[in-house]
Design a protein around this motif. Structure first.
Motif, PDB file in Angstrom:
ATOM      1  N   ALA A  93       0.894  -1.128  -0.194  1.00 46.60           N
ATOM      2  CA  ALA A  93      -0.189   0.013   0.034  1.00 46.60           C
ATOM      3  C   ALA A  93       1.025   1.580   0.001  1.00 46.60           C
ATOM      4  O   ALA A  93       1.633   1.567   0.957  1.00 46.60           O
ATOM      5  N   ILE A  94       0.588   2.061  -0.656  1.00 48.28           N
ATOM      6  CA  ILE A  94       0.781   3.361  -0.806  1.00 48.28           C
ATOM      7  C   ILE A  94       0.085   5.027  -0.025  1.00 48.28           C
ATOM      8  O   ILE A  94      -1.288   4.544  -0.280  1.00 48.28           O
ATOM      9  N   LYS A  95       0.825   5.398   1.403  1.00 52.41           N
ATOM     10  CA  LYS A  95      -0.175   5.818   2.684  1.00 52.41           C
ATOM     11  C   LYS A  95       0.071   7.142   2.748  1.00 52.41           C
ATOM     12  O   LYS A  95       1.156   7.861   1.829  1.00 52.41           O
ATOM     13  N   ASP A  96      -0.514   7.993   2.430  1.00 49.49           N
ATOM     14  CA  ASP A  96      -0.452   9.471   2.498  1.00 49.49           C
ATOM     15  C   ASP A  96       0.268   9.942   3.667  1.00 49.49           C
ATOM     16  O   ASP A  96       0.149   8.990   5.117  1.00 49.49           O
ATOM     17  N   ARG A  97       0.037  11.209   4.508  1.00 48.30           N
ATOM     18  CA  ARG A  97       0.634  11.963   5.366  1.00 48.30           C
ATOM     19  C   ARG A  97      -0.262  11.787   6.714  1.00 48.30           C
ATOM     20  O   ARG A  97      -0.312  11.142   8.217  1.00 48.30           O
ATOM     21  N   SER A  98      -1.477  11.408   6.496  1.00 45.56           N
ATOM     22  CA  SER A  98      -2.931  10.763   7.499  1.00 45.56           C
ATOM     23  C   SER A  98      -2.399   9.718   7.761  1.00 45.56           C
ATOM     24  O   SER A  98      -4.160   8.283   7.939  1.00 45.56           O
ATOM     25  N   ASN A  99      -2.080   8.390   6.497  1.00 49.96           N
ATOM     26  CA  ASN A  99      -1.999   7.320   7.316  1.00 49.96           C
ATOM     27  C   ASN A  99      -3.618   6.616   5.653  1.00 49.96           C
ATOM     28  O   ASN A  99      -3.228   5.264   6.065  1.00 49.96           O
ATOM     29  N   ARG A 100      -3.694   6.929   4.998  1.00 41.68           N
ATOM     30  CA  ARG A 100      -4.788   6.658   4.546  1.00 41.68           C
ATOM     31  C   ARG A 100      -4.599   5.832   2.744  1.00 41.68           C
ATOM     32  O   ARG A 100      -3.101   6.476   2.634  1.00 41.68           O
ATOM     33  N   ASN A 157      -3.507   4.672  -2.723  1.00 39.32           N
ATOM     34  CA  ASN A 157      -2.562   4.220  -3.819  1.00 39.32           C
ATOM     35  C   ASN A 157      -1.511   2.410  -3.329  1.00 39.32           C
ATOM     36  O   ASN A 157      -1.872   2.669  -2.443  1.00 39.32           O
ATOM     37  N   VAL A 158      -1.518   1.455  -5.031  1.00 41.00           N
ATOM     38  CA  VAL A 158      -0.954   0.109  -4.625  1.00 41.00           C
ATOM     39  C   VAL A 158      -0.128   0.221  -5.456  1.00 41.00           C
ATOM     40  O   VAL A 158      -0.454   0.611  -6.366  1.00 41.00           O
ATOM     41  N   VAL A 159       0.639  -0.383  -5.460  1.00 39.33           N
ATOM     42  CA  VAL A 159       1.894  -0.982  -6.452  1.00 39.33           C
ATOM     43  C   VAL A 159       2.682  -2.833  -5.893  1.00 39.33           C
ATOM     44  O   VAL A 159       1.703  -3.126  -4.437  1.00 39.33           O
ATOM     45  N   GLY A 160       2.337  -3.311  -6.691  1.00 37.49           N
ATOM     46  CA  GLY A 160       2.396  -5.207  -6.745  1.00 37.49           C
ATOM     47  C   GLY A 160       3.542  -4.999  -8.553  1.00 37.49           C
ATOM     48  O   GLY A 160       4.234  -4.371  -8.561  1.00 37.49           O
TER      49      GLY A 160
END
Length: 204
Positions: free
Chosen positions: A55-62, A65-68
């Motif tokens: 998972a790729i998260k923003d600063r709020s831990n949301r 995006n995802v990378v695979g």
């Protein structure tokens, strides 16, 4: 033109487990997951892939995006399937070998009992004479014992993995003989009539 997603190229039977794993990632239950599943190429061929997704998260831990990454493991999966098939065949061979050993032992003991039955039936036939009412029953005992003896030989052939000889024989005599044996087991008042078509030349 719409870009193909991970689910678009996932083999339909593997989509349910893929959706479940992806949902857990998006919901933040896991940081990454790894999954072995089948994929479909542009030319509709199928290959096995080892999919690693994070998972790729923003600063709020949301999760934003995802990378695979997919690693082709088709050869390994085929080798594993071949190994499983080989082990299953080996177990079946061992089971049949054990069954053959057991059948051989039982057949030998049964063969000895049949030899006693046939011998005593023959002695009884000589004792009662040609006109005795019991003669017909003794003949049926002898015939049934000989059929059983032939069956024992087949069991022994199976236990030794021998090639059994097959030959064409008329069916009507066997049917009439079986009917005679069956009549003696039927309750009073029940009859059994057998009609067999004339014997035809067997096909070669």
């Amino acid at each position: 033109m719409r870009r193909l997603t991970n689910m678009d190229i996932t083999y339909f039977e593997d989509r349910e487990k893929s959706v479940s794993a992806l949902n857990e990632l998006i919901e933040g239950k896991v940081e990454r997951y790894r999954l072995e599943k089948r994929f479909v190429t542009k030319n509709k061929s199928i290959f096995w892939g080892d999919l690693s997704v994070a998972a790729i998260k923003d600063r709020s831990n949301r999760v934003i995006n995802v990378v695979g990454m997919i690693t082709d493991i088709t050869e390994r999966k085929h080798a594993e399937a071949a190994q499983v098939q080989f082990e299953a065949q080996l177990r079946e061979s061992q089971k049949m070998e054990a069954l053959g050993t057991l059948a051989g032992g039982v057949a030998h003991d049964f063969n000895n009992a049949l030899a006693t039955i046939i011998g005593n039936a023959e002695l009884a036939r000589q004792d009662v004479g040609l006109e005795h009412p019991a003669l017909e029953s003794l003949e049926e005992i002898t015939k049934a014992s000989r059929r059983a003896k032939n069956l024992v030989q087949q069991i022994l052939a199976f236990s030794r993995r021998q090639t059994m000889e097959r030959k064409i024989m008329p069916l009507a005599p066997a049917v009439h003989e079986a009917a005679r044996l069956l009549r003696s087991t039927l309750p009073a008042g029940i009859g059994l009539n057998v009609e067999c078509a004339p014997t035809r030349r067997p096909y070669r």
